[in-house]
Design a protein around this motif. Structure first.
Motif, PDB file in Angstrom:
ATOM      1  N   GLY A  57      -1.294 140.768 106.624  1.00  0.00           N
ATOM      2  CA  GLY A  57      -2.218 141.208 105.587  1.00  0.00           C
ATOM      3  C   GLY A  57      -3.156 140.110 105.136  1.00  0.00           C
ATOM      4  N   ARG A  58      -3.912 140.399 104.072  1.00  0.00           N
ATOM      5  CA  ARG A  58      -4.850 139.407 103.523  1.00  0.00           C
ATOM      6  C   ARG A  58      -4.113 138.241 102.884  1.00  0.00           C
ATOM      7  N   THR A  59      -2.933 138.535 102.328  1.00  0.00           N
ATOM      8  CA  THR A  59      -2.096 137.479 101.779  1.00  0.00           C
ATOM      9  C   THR A  59      -0.768 137.452 102.504  1.00  0.00           C
ATOM     10  N   VAL A  60      -0.149 136.314 102.538  1.00  0.00           N
ATOM     11  CA  VAL A  60       1.143 136.166 103.198  1.00  0.00           C
ATOM     12  C   VAL A  60       2.223 136.736 102.290  1.00  0.00           C
ATOM     13  N   GLN A  61       3.051 137.618 102.859  1.00  0.00           N
ATOM     14  CA  GLN A  61       4.120 138.250 102.088  1.00  0.00           C
ATOM     15  C   GLN A  61       5.476 137.880 102.683  1.00  0.00           C
ATOM     16  N   LEU A  62       6.486 137.841 101.832  1.00  0.00           N
ATOM     17  CA  LEU A  62       7.849 137.606 102.291  1.00  0.00           C
ATOM     18  C   LEU A  62       8.398 138.860 102.950  1.00  0.00           C
ATOM     19  N   THR A  63       9.111 138.672 104.065  1.00  0.00           N
ATOM     20  CA  THR A  63       9.876 139.780 104.636  1.00  0.00           C
ATOM     21  C   THR A  63      11.131 139.985 103.803  1.00  0.00           C
ATOM     22  N   ASP A  64      11.898 141.028 104.114  1.00  0.00           N
ATOM     23  CA  ASP A  64      13.152 141.249 103.390  1.00  0.00           C
ATOM     24  C   ASP A  64      14.076 140.052 103.552  1.00  0.00           C
ATOM     25  N   ALA A  65      14.136 139.508 104.766  1.00  0.00           N
ATOM     26  CA  ALA A  65      14.965 138.318 104.995  1.00  0.00           C
ATOM     27  C   ALA A  65      14.413 137.122 104.223  1.00  0.00           C
ATOM     28  N   GLY A  66      13.072 137.038 104.159  1.00  0.00           N
ATOM     29  CA  GLY A  66      12.455 135.941 103.421  1.00  0.00           C
ATOM     30  C   GLY A  66      12.762 135.987 101.942  1.00  0.00           C
ATOM     31  N   LYS A  67      12.789 137.188 101.366  1.00  0.00           N
ATOM     32  CA  LYS A  67      13.104 137.325  99.941  1.00  0.00           C
ATOM     33  C   LYS A  67      14.518 136.851  99.647  1.00  0.00           C
ATOM     34  N   ILE A  68      15.446 137.208 100.540  1.00  0.00           N
ATOM     35  CA  ILE A  68      16.838 136.790 100.349  1.00  0.00           C
ATOM     36  C   ILE A  68      16.957 135.274 100.477  1.00  0.00           C
ATOM     37  N   PHE A  69      16.347 134.726 101.526  1.00  0.00           N
ATOM     38  CA  PHE A  69      16.462 133.285 101.762  1.00  0.00           C
ATOM     39  C   PHE A  69      15.772 132.476 100.671  1.00  0.00           C
ATOM     40  N   LEU A  70      14.656 133.006 100.131  1.00  0.00           N
ATOM     41  CA  LEU A  70      13.907 132.276  99.106  1.00  0.00           C
ATOM     42  C   LEU A  70      14.769 132.005  97.875  1.00  0.00           C
ATOM     43  N   ARG A  71      15.590 132.974  97.473  1.00  0.00           N
ATOM     44  CA  ARG A  71      16.456 132.762  96.308  1.00  0.00           C
ATOM     45  C   ARG A  71      17.374 131.571  96.515  1.00  0.00           C
ATOM     46  N   HIS A  72      17.953 131.473  97.723  1.00  0.00           N
ATOM     47  CA  HIS A  72      18.844 130.357  98.025  1.00  0.00           C
ATOM     48  C   HIS A  72      18.053 129.057  98.187  1.00  0.00           C
ATOM     49  N   ALA A  73      16.840 129.158  98.753  1.00  0.00           N
ATOM     50  CA  ALA A  73      16.019 127.963  98.938  1.00  0.00           C
ATOM     51  C   ALA A  73      15.644 127.354  97.592  1.00  0.00           C
ATOM     52  N   ARG A  74      15.324 128.204  96.618  1.00  0.00           N
ATOM     53  CA  ARG A  74      14.968 127.695  95.295  1.00  0.00           C
ATOM     54  C   ARG A  74      16.152 126.985  94.647  1.00  0.00           C
ATOM     55  N   ARG A  75      17.336 127.566  94.796  1.00  0.00           N
ATOM     56  CA  ARG A  75      18.518 126.909  94.222  1.00  0.00           C
ATOM     57  C   ARG A  75      18.765 125.570  94.907  1.00  0.00           C
ATOM     58  N   ALA A  76      18.651 125.565  96.243  1.00  0.00           N
ATOM     59  CA  ALA A  76      18.883 124.329  96.988  1.00  0.00           C
ATOM     60  C   ALA A  76      17.849 123.271  96.629  1.00  0.00           C
ATOM     61  N   TRP A  77      16.583 123.682  96.496  1.00  0.00           N
ATOM     62  CA  TRP A  77      15.528 122.731  96.128  1.00  0.00           C
ATOM     63  C   TRP A  77      15.763 122.196  94.725  1.00  0.00           C
TER      64      TRP A  77
END
Length: 311
Positions: A57-77
């Motif tokens: 699309g015009r903007t980059v969107q998270l996939t379903d897997a990306g949404k799940i991983f992002l939550r853990h990535a934020r905690r890890a960061w």
């Protein structure tokens, strides 16, 4: 990328892309080249064997897997940042940082506390973030803030999760606030009924904020429909609108009493009292700056209660 390794910068890059919705803007914000950022994300997706971002699309969107991983990535960061800060913090508090999350109401009510902290520890950098109350506890869990300052009904303040601790600073009464030219101020009204309150044209915080929820609940319990003509996320806008015209709002007594152009009117039945409380992670790392703030806030709270008793 080795199958066993995820580099911290990969998490940082993914978090930035999710925030900005664009490889270009994320690269600019991180001061890296776009090819470097793209390569890191590609390696991360290869490692996880799953696409994390939808680039169609015009903007980059998270996939379903990306949404799940992002939550853990934020905690890890967040944990990585905590580790970095733990090394950098100096025990004598000559430098360091403290991150506070609060609502538009609690920043007005606790600015004196922050001023005292700054005078005691001028080398500590204070960062404050306005946010809806429902976002404060998740921000603590994800280590995006060190301490949250909340504004809630007394019973609610005891209902924190098993991951956080709560300390009540003080209790505040709520009043209808009107300006100099408001008809009720001109008639010198000191008290009105809930039914009269329901006839007022109100400027209020929007529904993201806890104070608004409690006012709406009060109206529901009293069988009245509030007339909300303006909604905003800015307490400054609310105060200015009330001071200048015939609109009214609901605010803590302390805020009303510190504004020259606002006047309190009691509502019967009484509007609910609220507590101003601190919350923090029960088992998370507490920097020297954080511990010093908790200690100062405790003594500041005790002094406020003593002054109220004497006053």
């Amino acid at each position: 990328m080795d199958r066993r390794d995820i580099f911290p910068r990969s998490l940082q890059y993914l978090i930035a892309i999710a925030e900005y919705g664009s490889y270009t803007r994320a690269a600019e914000a991180l001061h890296v080249s776009q090819p470097t950022l793209s390569q890191q994300i590609k390696q991360l997706e290869e490692y996880l064997q799953s696409p994390l971002l939808d680039r169609s699309g015009r903007t980059v969107q998270l996939t379903d897997a990306g949404k799940i991983f992002l939550r853990h990535a934020r905690r890890a960061w967040g944990e990585l940042n905590i580790g970095t800060r733990a090394i950098q913090d100096v025990q004598d508090l000559s430098r360091g940082s403290l991150r506070l999350g609060w609502t538009p109401i609690t920043d007005y009510l606790t600015c004196d506390l922050l001023s005292r902290y700054n005078r005691m520890y001028p080398g500590i950098t204070l960062s404050t973030l306005d946010m809806p109350q429902d976002d404060i506890e998740p921000a603590i869990s994800e280590a995006r803030i060190d301490i949250g300052i909340t504004f809630s009904k007394p019973l609610d303040s005891e209902e924190n999760s098993s991951h956080t601790e709560t300390f009540t600073l003080f209790e505040e009464a709520l009043y209808l606030a009107v300006g100099e030219t408001h008809p009720r101020r001109i008639r010198k009204r000191k008290r009105i009924t809930a039914q009269d309150f329901g006839k007022e044209s109100l400027v209020q915080l929007n529904t993201d904020f806890a104070l608004r929820h409690h006012i709406d609940r009060y109206c529901h319990d009293c069988g009245i429909e509030p007339r909300n003509v303006i909604e905003t996320n800015s307490l400054t806008v609310i105060i200015e609108m009330v001071e200048l015209g015939s609109l009214a709002t609901v605010l803590p007594s302390t805020i009303i009493n510190t504004q020259d152009g606002l006047y309190p009117i009691a509502v019967v039945p009484e509007l609910p009292h609220h507590t101003v409380s601190m919350i923090w992670h029960k088992s998370g790392y507490k920097s020297p700056a954080c511990l010093a703030f908790l200690e100062l806030a405790s003594s500041w709270s005790a002094n406020m209660l003593q002054e109220k008793r004497l006053g």
